[in-house]
Scaffold this active site. Sequence first.
Site, PDB file in Angstrom:
ATOM      1  N   ASP A  12      -6.193   6.247   4.535  1.00 44.78           N
ATOM      2  CA  ASP A  12      -5.709   6.490   5.909  1.00 44.78           C
ATOM      3  C   ASP A  12      -6.817   6.913   6.866  1.00 44.78           C
ATOM      4  O   ASP A  12      -6.591   7.703   7.767  1.00 44.78           O
ATOM      5  CB  ASP A  12      -4.591   7.557   5.913  1.00 44.78           C
ATOM      6  N   GLY A  14      -8.206   4.856   8.883  1.00 55.58           N
ATOM      7  CA  GLY A  14      -8.186   3.926  10.024  1.00 55.58           C
ATOM      8  C   GLY A  14      -9.052   2.703   9.749  1.00 55.58           C
ATOM      9  O   GLY A  14      -9.660   2.145  10.662  1.00 55.58           O
ATOM     10  N   LYS A  15      -9.068   2.270   8.470  1.00 56.11           N
ATOM     11  CA  LYS A  15      -9.892   1.115   8.097  1.00 56.11           C
ATOM     12  C   LYS A  15      -9.427  -0.153   8.805  1.00 56.11           C
ATOM     13  O   LYS A  15     -10.225  -0.999   9.179  1.00 56.11           O
ATOM     14  CB  LYS A  15      -9.830   0.889   6.574  1.00 56.11           C
ATOM     15  N   GLY A  16      -8.092  -0.254   8.981  1.00 50.27           N
ATOM     16  CA  GLY A  16      -7.502  -1.484   9.534  1.00 50.27           C
ATOM     17  C   GLY A  16      -8.126  -1.885  10.862  1.00 50.27           C
ATOM     18  O   GLY A  16      -8.429  -3.057  11.080  1.00 50.27           O
ATOM     19  N   GLY A  39      -1.089   1.225   3.425  1.00 48.89           N
ATOM     20  CA  GLY A  39      -0.506   1.041   4.756  1.00 48.89           C
ATOM     21  C   GLY A  39      -1.597   0.809   5.783  1.00 48.89           C
ATOM     22  O   GLY A  39      -2.507   1.619   5.911  1.00 48.89           O
ATOM     23  N   HIS A  40      -1.547  -0.312   6.454  1.00 46.75           N
ATOM     24  CA  HIS A  40      -2.514  -0.593   7.518  1.00 46.75           C
ATOM     25  C   HIS A  40      -1.752  -0.861   8.795  1.00 46.75           C
ATOM     26  O   HIS A  40      -0.836  -1.677   8.795  1.00 46.75           O
ATOM     27  CB  HIS A  40      -3.318  -1.865   7.200  1.00 46.75           C
ATOM     28  N   GLN A 252      -6.988   2.286   0.344  1.00 44.14           N
ATOM     29  CA  GLN A 252      -7.076   3.685  -0.135  1.00 44.14           C
ATOM     30  C   GLN A 252      -8.474   4.269   0.139  1.00 44.14           C
ATOM     31  O   GLN A 252      -9.108   3.846   1.087  1.00 44.14           O
ATOM     32  CB  GLN A 252      -6.711   3.773  -1.628  1.00 44.14           C
TER      33      GLN A 252
HETATM   34  P1  IMP Z   1      -0.099   5.005  -6.029  1.00 44.82           P
HETATM   35  O1  IMP Z   1      -1.276   4.243  -5.491  1.00 44.82           O
HETATM   36  O2  IMP Z   1       1.204   4.598  -5.387  1.00 44.82           O
HETATM   37  O3  IMP Z   1      -0.030   4.973  -7.526  1.00 44.82           O
HETATM   38  O4  IMP Z   1      -0.280   6.548  -5.638  1.00 44.82           O
HETATM   39  C1  IMP Z   1      -1.300   7.338  -6.219  1.00 44.82           C
HETATM   40  C2  IMP Z   1      -1.871   8.317  -5.201  1.00 44.82           C
HETATM   41  O5  IMP Z   1      -2.594   7.597  -4.213  1.00 44.82           O
HETATM   42  C3  IMP Z   1      -0.835   9.128  -4.423  1.00 44.82           C
HETATM   43  O6  IMP Z   1      -1.358  10.408  -4.151  1.00 44.82           O
HETATM   44  C4  IMP Z   1      -0.654   8.343  -3.140  1.00 44.82           C
HETATM   45  O7  IMP Z   1      -0.181   9.141  -2.076  1.00 44.82           O
HETATM   46  C5  IMP Z   1      -2.086   7.892  -2.910  1.00 44.82           C
HETATM   47  N1  IMP Z   1      -2.167   6.652  -2.109  1.00 44.82           N
HETATM   48  C6  IMP Z   1      -1.906   5.404  -2.516  1.00 44.82           C
HETATM   49  N2  IMP Z   1      -2.116   4.526  -1.528  1.00 44.82           N
HETATM   50  C7  IMP Z   1      -2.547   5.233  -0.474  1.00 44.82           C
HETATM   51  C8  IMP Z   1      -2.976   4.864   0.845  1.00 44.82           C
HETATM   52  O8  IMP Z   1      -3.021   3.691   1.242  1.00 44.82           O
HETATM   53  N3  IMP Z   1      -3.356   5.899   1.638  1.00 44.82           N
HETATM   54  C9  IMP Z   1      -3.374   7.191   1.215  1.00 44.82           C
HETATM   55  N4  IMP Z   1      -2.999   7.573   0.001  1.00 44.82           N
HETATM   56  C10 IMP Z   1      -2.587   6.603  -0.844  1.00 44.82           C
END
Ligand code: IMP
Length: 468
Positions: A12, A14-16, A39-40, A252
């Site tokens: 999160d 703000g890579k998008g 999420g982007h 991520q």
């Molecule tokens: P998972 O990727 O759904 O298995 O979640 C594992 C951990 O990564 C959790 O703490 C999620 O909140 C975090 N996480 C997964 N994707 C994102 C993302 O795009 N942004 C921020 N945190 C993420």
Amino acid sequence: MTLTIVGSQLGDEGKGALVDRWGGDADVVVRYQGGDNAGHTVVEGGAEYKLSLVPSGAVRGTVGILGNGCVVNPKTLFAEIDNLREQGLDPDVRVARRAHVIMPYHRVLDGIEEEVKADDDAGDAVGTTGRGIGPTYEDKAGRRGIRVADLLDPETLREKLEYAVPQKRALVEDVYGLDLDSEAQRASGSRTQSGDDDSDDDRAAAFDVDALHEEFAAIGERLADEGMTVNCSDYLHRRHEAGDEILFEGAQGTHIDVDHGNYPFVTSSNPTAGGAAVGSGLGVTTVGDGEVVGIVKAYLSRVGEGPLPTELDGDADEEALADEIREKGGEFGTVTGRPRRIGWLDLPMLRHAARVSGFTGVAVNHVDVLAGLDELKVCTGYELDGETLDTVPTTTDRWERCEPVYETLDTWAPFDSSAVAEAGYDALPEAARDYLEFVADEIDTPVYAVGVGPDREETVELTNPFDE
Ligand code: IMP
């Protein structure tokens, strides 16, 4: 050349917006890890596009690839593509035939495992996005995964399902003690009442070989009809040989990387730059010969569990400050809608990120969000057991016990983001420039861009990595 964009913190950042901006100079945009947990939000000309799987570059008409390192939920993929088409775009998205498929049982297992961990005294619930990411990567490593190529061949698909599904069923019933048959009866009762025959909550159907085969063979047909699958390594190699520019879009962030992050509060893939080579099949020397830009948020946010030494949660004043930043920065999960935890910028985390990925530059986002604060702190190191550390310790326990060492910097007043973006770096308030230069110095990496607002245009660009 290649440009790899990596999240420097916890996702999160703000890579998008940067991927979208520099993606305009790329011929191909590739995601190399993760799935629909990413999420982007891309804002373009006032329109907002929320994506979780489709590469951000697709909003600008660039070819988007989901590499072999991704885990793909085809239902999300089609929903996002259909949605973009409804918004008048024509996304060109291809999927690696070596990528693994998130099956309905992976999502169910993700939920069950989180519930079990939450109930356990060890309290190791990760706070996953519930998208089935971890269980799919487990099956990949366990050599029982279903890959995109398998969807194209109904017989192979059936064989794979017949091997994997009974194991999953046994795990749910014998280890976790759920009775899928009685769930099936309940589900069929509620289907009769609601008329809904495609519910995600229908745990029983997620373990039914025939139903899965019918659904996923049809998905394979659509992928084939639309010519969406590729041999990713071969495709990228040819594009690179032809002189095309390739942008790798990391999802991520570094500190939730399964190897280099805050284990076990991590995602199950490698967002760090090395993942770009492994997760796409383009050689490590090719990727390493390009630019690697770390995306930094000017403060910290975290979704889910795990340490956050600079978290603003010490007293009512800090909580009020966190609320202010959360509201101004829109710090609510794109995928889950959860409010994000907020903290001051943490330089030990950035040093670790810069080292692991070998950053050639950074882009610092959300500088506008910090405008108008009463105070501004940056964590320059940690105190732990009488020692001063300049980077993140390897265990959660040690990281949790770190006391941040802060430097207080001057704050700056709110400014007109569009005017600053147009006028350039020198138009930023002096204290904001001091802040950026302080960070660049501390991590020994130049600032390539500064985000001053959510729209792609609201970026002050000092260096376009494709010109390097
Ligand atoms: P998972 O990727 O759904 O298995 O979640 C594992 C951990 O990564 C959790 O703490 C999620 O909140 C975090 N996480 C997964 N994707 C994102 C993302 O795009 N942004 C921020 N945190 C993420």
